[in-house]
Motif scaffolding. Structure first.
Motif, short mmCIF file in Angstrom:
data_model
loop_
_atom_site.label_atom_id
_atom_site.label_comp_id
_atom_site.label_asym_id
_atom_site.label_seq_id
_atom_site.Cartn_x
_atom_site.Cartn_y
_atom_site.Cartn_z
N ASP A 1 0.86 -1.18 0.00
CA ASP A 1 0.00 0.00 0.00
C ASP A 1 0.90 1.23 0.00
O ASP A 1 1.44 1.62 1.03
N PHE A 2 1.08 1.82 -1.18
CA PHE A 2 2.02 2.93 -1.31
C PHE A 2 1.50 4.20 -0.66
O PHE A 2 2.28 5.04 -0.22
N HIS A 3 0.17 4.33 -0.57
CA HIS A 3 -0.39 5.51 0.09
C HIS A 3 -0.04 5.50 1.57
O HIS A 3 0.43 6.51 2.12
N LYS A 4 -0.26 4.39 2.23
CA LYS A 4 0.09 4.28 3.65
C LYS A 4 1.60 4.37 3.84
O LYS A 4 2.08 4.98 4.81
N GLU A 5 2.36 3.81 2.93
CA GLU A 5 3.82 3.87 3.03
C GLU A 5 4.29 5.32 2.91
O GLU A 5 5.19 5.75 3.64
N ALA A 6 3.67 6.08 1.98
CA ALA A 6 4.03 7.49 1.83
C ALA A 6 3.69 8.28 3.08
O ALA A 6 4.50 9.08 3.57
N GLU A 7 2.50 8.05 3.61
CA GLU A 7 2.09 8.74 4.83
C GLU A 7 3.03 8.41 5.99
O GLU A 7 3.46 9.30 6.74
N PHE A 8 3.36 7.16 6.13
CA PHE A 8 4.24 6.70 7.20
C PHE A 8 5.62 7.32 7.04
O PHE A 8 6.21 7.82 8.02
N LEU B 1 1.12 17.83 6.73
CA LEU B 1 0.80 16.96 5.60
C LEU B 1 -0.64 17.17 5.17
O LEU B 1 -1.51 17.46 5.99
N ASN B 2 -0.87 17.01 3.87
CA ASN B 2 -2.23 17.00 3.34
C ASN B 2 -2.33 15.88 2.32
O ASN B 2 -1.34 15.25 1.94
N GLU B 3 -3.53 15.62 1.84
CA GLU B 3 -3.76 14.49 0.95
C GLU B 3 -2.99 14.64 -0.36
O GLU B 3 -2.51 13.64 -0.92
N GLU B 4 -2.83 15.86 -0.83
CA GLU B 4 -2.12 16.07 -2.09
C GLU B 4 -0.66 15.65 -1.97
O GLU B 4 -0.11 14.97 -2.85
N ILE B 5 -0.03 16.04 -0.88
CA ILE B 5 1.38 15.67 -0.67
C ILE B 5 1.52 14.15 -0.54
O ILE B 5 2.42 13.54 -1.14
N ILE B 6 0.62 13.54 0.22
CA ILE B 6 0.69 12.09 0.42
C ILE B 6 0.46 11.36 -0.89
O ILE B 6 1.17 10.41 -1.23
N ALA B 7 -0.53 11.82 -1.69
CA ALA B 7 -0.85 11.15 -2.95
C ALA B 7 0.30 11.25 -3.95
O ALA B 7 0.63 10.27 -4.64
N SER B 8 0.92 12.42 -4.03
CA SER B 8 2.02 12.57 -4.98
C SER B 8 3.23 11.75 -4.55
O SER B 8 3.92 11.13 -5.39
N THR B 9 3.50 11.70 -3.25
CA THR B 9 4.60 10.87 -2.75
C THR B 9 4.30 9.39 -2.98
O THR B 9 5.20 8.61 -3.34
N SER B 10 3.05 9.00 -2.79
CA SER B 10 2.63 7.62 -3.02
C SER B 10 2.91 7.20 -4.46
O SER B 10 3.43 6.11 -4.73
N GLU B 11 2.58 8.08 -5.40
CA GLU B 11 2.81 7.76 -6.82
C GLU B 11 4.29 7.66 -7.12
O GLU B 11 4.72 6.77 -7.89
N LEU B 12 5.10 8.51 -6.52
CA LEU B 12 6.55 8.43 -6.71
C LEU B 12 7.10 7.10 -6.18
O LEU B 12 7.96 6.47 -6.82
N LEU B 13 6.60 6.69 -5.02
CA LEU B 13 7.04 5.41 -4.45
C LEU B 13 6.65 4.24 -5.35
O LEU B 13 7.44 3.31 -5.56
N ARG B 14 5.44 4.28 -5.88
CA ARG B 14 4.97 3.21 -6.76
C ARG B 14 5.81 3.14 -8.02
O ARG B 14 6.25 2.05 -8.44
N LEU B 15 6.06 4.29 -8.64
CA LEU B 15 6.84 4.32 -9.88
C LEU B 15 8.27 3.85 -9.63
O LEU B 15 8.84 3.12 -10.46
#
Length: 291
Positions: free
Chosen positions: A195-202, A212-226
């Motif tokens: 779960d890259f979203h939770k990983e980014a948040e963590f 933190l806000n959802e936009e920052i977490i979502a963009s970081t999540s996508e970077l982690l996934r890629l």
């Protein structure tokens, strides 16, 4: 049956009995013993499969049963175990009861899977399962530990080898499901175990001091996934086939566990790694390694 007499117990003491082997005990209400009994239930499927089709060097199959008698509880090893088609378990009482009187040594009894508190197999002189035995051993030291090991009659205890079902029902199962996906070179399956979203948040909560806000977490999540996908595509997936794996669990919260995985390699090597795992929408997911 002498081995079983030595391995029975409930409290962190040694009870000596005249004319009988010492009884090594560990408290049923401590976290170490509770986890041992839970682990035994979660991996009971492996014991049943081996009992039905034993490997060449497997022997000494036995089940530990929770026996209750007028408010007293005793955990007793059963020899010659068998399963019926409904999953009930039968076996012969292998050690003399101490606290309960409703069963006797050498008596054949039946229990349900919910009453299983441990199982064990000896394979090439090595203990497989035996989680309460390990819990007792982990709680003693010095001369007491030396005497305990001597009582095993040459049986070898290492970190063990765990057989959680490889699914998302448990933190350990999620790690095994991820590693199975790696063995199959199945990237989509591997991603489903994470779960890259939770990983980014963590990760962000640990490393940055901004709000933190959802936009920052979502963009970081996508970077982690890629980054994850690119790394797998460029370097290939790690392989875990033929590795022996054992797990220990550190509970942070109901939804967060740090799992230590010990891998034993065919050449005798060993590696240890810690994973953060989170329960998300009733499924456990594997995040990054714990620092």
């Amino acid at each position: 049956m002498g081995l079983l007499n030595r391995l029975f117990g409930k409290k962190e003491t040694v009870r000596q009995r005249e004319g009988n082997p010492d009884v090594y005990n560990a408290s049923n209400d401590n976290d170490r013993m509770n986890w041992a009994m839970e682990k035994a239930k979660l991996t009971l499927h492996y014991f049943e499969a081996c009992l039905a089709n034993p490997k060449k060097d497997q022997h000494y199959f036995s089940i530990k049963a929770r026996i209750e008698d007028n408010g007293k509880i005793e955990h007793i090893w059963l020899m010659e175990p068998s399963f019926d088609t409904d999953g009930n378990i039968f076996g012969v009482v292998g050690n003399e009861p101490i606290d309960v009187t409703n069963v006797r040594i050498n008596e054949k009894i039946g229990i349900t899977a919910n009453e299983v508190s441990d199982w064990m197999i000896i394979e090439n002189g090595r203990l497989i399962g035996g989680y309460t035995i390990r819990a007792i051993r982990d709680g003693i030291s010095g001369a007491e530990l030396a005497n305990f090991d001597k009582s095993l009659g040459g049986m070898f205890i290492d970190e063990g080898e765990d057989y959680f079902p490889p699914n998302l029902d448990t933190p350990e199962g999620a790690i095994l499901a991820l590693e199975n996906a790696y063995d199959e070179d199945n990237l989509d399956k591997a991603i489903s175990c994470k779960d890259f979203h939770k990983e980014a948040e963590f990760m962000l909560k640990r490393t940055v001091k901004i709000e933190l806000n959802e936009e920052i977490i979502a963009s970081t999540s996508e970077l982690l996934r890629l980054s994850y996908v690119k790394n797998m595509q460029e370097h290939g997936m790690p392989k875990f086939k033929d590795l022996k794996r054992a797990f220990s669990r550190q509970i942070i919260s109901d939804d967060h566990c740090i799992i230590t995985e010990t891998c034993h390699y065919p050449d005798g090597g060993k590696s240890v790694q810690k994973f953060n795992t989170y329960k998300i929408e009733n499924q456990w997911k594997v995040l990054g390694l714990e620092d």
